[in-house]
Design a protein around this motif. Sequence first.
Motif, mmCIF file in Angstrom:
data_model
loop_
_atom_site.group_PDB
_atom_site.id
_atom_site.type_symbol
_atom_site.label_atom_id
_atom_site.label_comp_id
_atom_site.label_asym_id
_atom_site.label_seq_id
_atom_site.Cartn_x
_atom_site.Cartn_y
_atom_site.Cartn_z
ATOM 1 N N ASP A 189 55.055 34.131 19.656
ATOM 2 C CA ASP A 189 54.467 35.425 19.972
ATOM 3 C C ASP A 189 55.359 36.524 19.403
ATOM 4 O O ASP A 189 56.451 36.780 19.915
ATOM 5 C CB ASP A 189 54.328 35.567 21.492
ATOM 6 C CG ASP A 189 53.576 36.820 21.911
ATOM 7 O OD1 ASP A 189 53.464 37.747 21.084
ATOM 8 O OD2 ASP A 189 53.109 36.874 23.062
ATOM 9 N N GLU A 210 56.901 27.237 13.987
ATOM 10 C CA GLU A 210 55.449 27.105 14.142
ATOM 11 C C GLU A 210 54.902 25.799 13.581
ATOM 12 O O GLU A 210 53.691 25.592 13.573
ATOM 13 C CB GLU A 210 54.765 28.327 13.534
ATOM 14 C CG GLU A 210 55.061 29.584 14.366
ATOM 15 C CD GLU A 210 54.209 30.781 14.024
ATOM 16 O OE1 GLU A 210 53.765 30.886 12.849
ATOM 17 O OE2 GLU A 210 53.974 31.617 14.930
ATOM 18 N N GLU A 222 53.158 28.088 18.374
ATOM 19 C CA GLU A 222 53.019 29.454 17.889
ATOM 20 C C GLU A 222 54.060 30.348 18.559
ATOM 21 O O GLU A 222 54.339 30.214 19.750
ATOM 22 C CB GLU A 222 51.618 29.980 18.188
ATOM 23 C CG GLU A 222 51.357 31.372 17.617
ATOM 24 C CD GLU A 222 49.938 31.850 17.870
ATOM 25 O OE1 GLU A 222 49.639 32.999 17.490
ATOM 26 O OE2 GLU A 222 49.135 31.080 18.454
#
Length: 325
Positions: free
Chosen positions: A262, A256, A260
């Motif tokens: 998930d 990250e 990002e």
Amino acid sequence: MTDSLHPFARLDPSRVVAAVESLGFWLPGEPFALNSYENRVFMLHDDERRRWIAKFYRPGRWSNEQIQEEHDFLDELAAADVAVAAPWRDDGGVSLHDAEGFRFALYPQISGQAPELDNPAHLFALGEVIGAMHAVGEQQGFSHRRRLDLDEMLSEACEAVLASPWLERRQRQAYRQVTDELQRALADRGWAPQANIRVHGDCHLGNMLGRDDTFGLVDFDDCLMAPAVQDIWMLLSGQQSDEWQMQLSEVIEGYEQHREFDRRELALIEPLRALRLIRHSAWLVARWADPAFPMAFPWLAESRYWDQHIRQLEQQRRWLDPPMP
């Protein structure tokens, strides 16, 4: 039986040297064969003492368009300062070359050692390079390379194994039963990745090299469209929950720095593990005519291997059971 006339049987050192020198290089020494089975890969150096990796693609596996997408992806990654080796191109910009019926490419060598998965700094660094790769990979898609389709890939692999001569009757029945149960369990669990992006596809330790907590990625031969977790789950080797959580935390923290992650994709880890288990045996079966495979994997022809493999699949089937309420 193996086929002594397999195409790679013709790829002796003199042909490797001739192929590379046809591009304008001069090689003062012999090529050194690396441990590769799907393709044939050689380390060599030229008269300027530059070290290269020559990769000769398995005939009939990928189309020229699929290989070119691999090369173009590597160029994108290198341009974004991701630690990969982009293929050498000639003055005309060509990266995929032909010699005596073989397609091959040259890559500058990335040296180093494999990471240690119990080292938090290594895990962070691996997450960081994978995140940087995915930040580029999500910018556009592949047009010619495969998309990770769990149902299709499982079915292909199971059919290949069942069509092979290696399983005894009882093993064939047990294999069919457990793989049918796995496929039903996976269908019940659902396969709905949130997003498919361009990924490496085969992020095991042998494809990550470096030193001093800095690592690069090599061998994009299996790159495809898939969920990001496809390049992460094999780094999570911890047997205990706290060890597994530590590994995940370090990898995701590094990841990250660039993109990002998930967390919903973590639910795909066990389905992906099941797919890899089944496809590995199917790969060995499919490549048995290549003389390198019986020499490297003689146990494939042993009954006890298939008993062990079926037990592995039965254990993986239990991992896919929903938790008790």
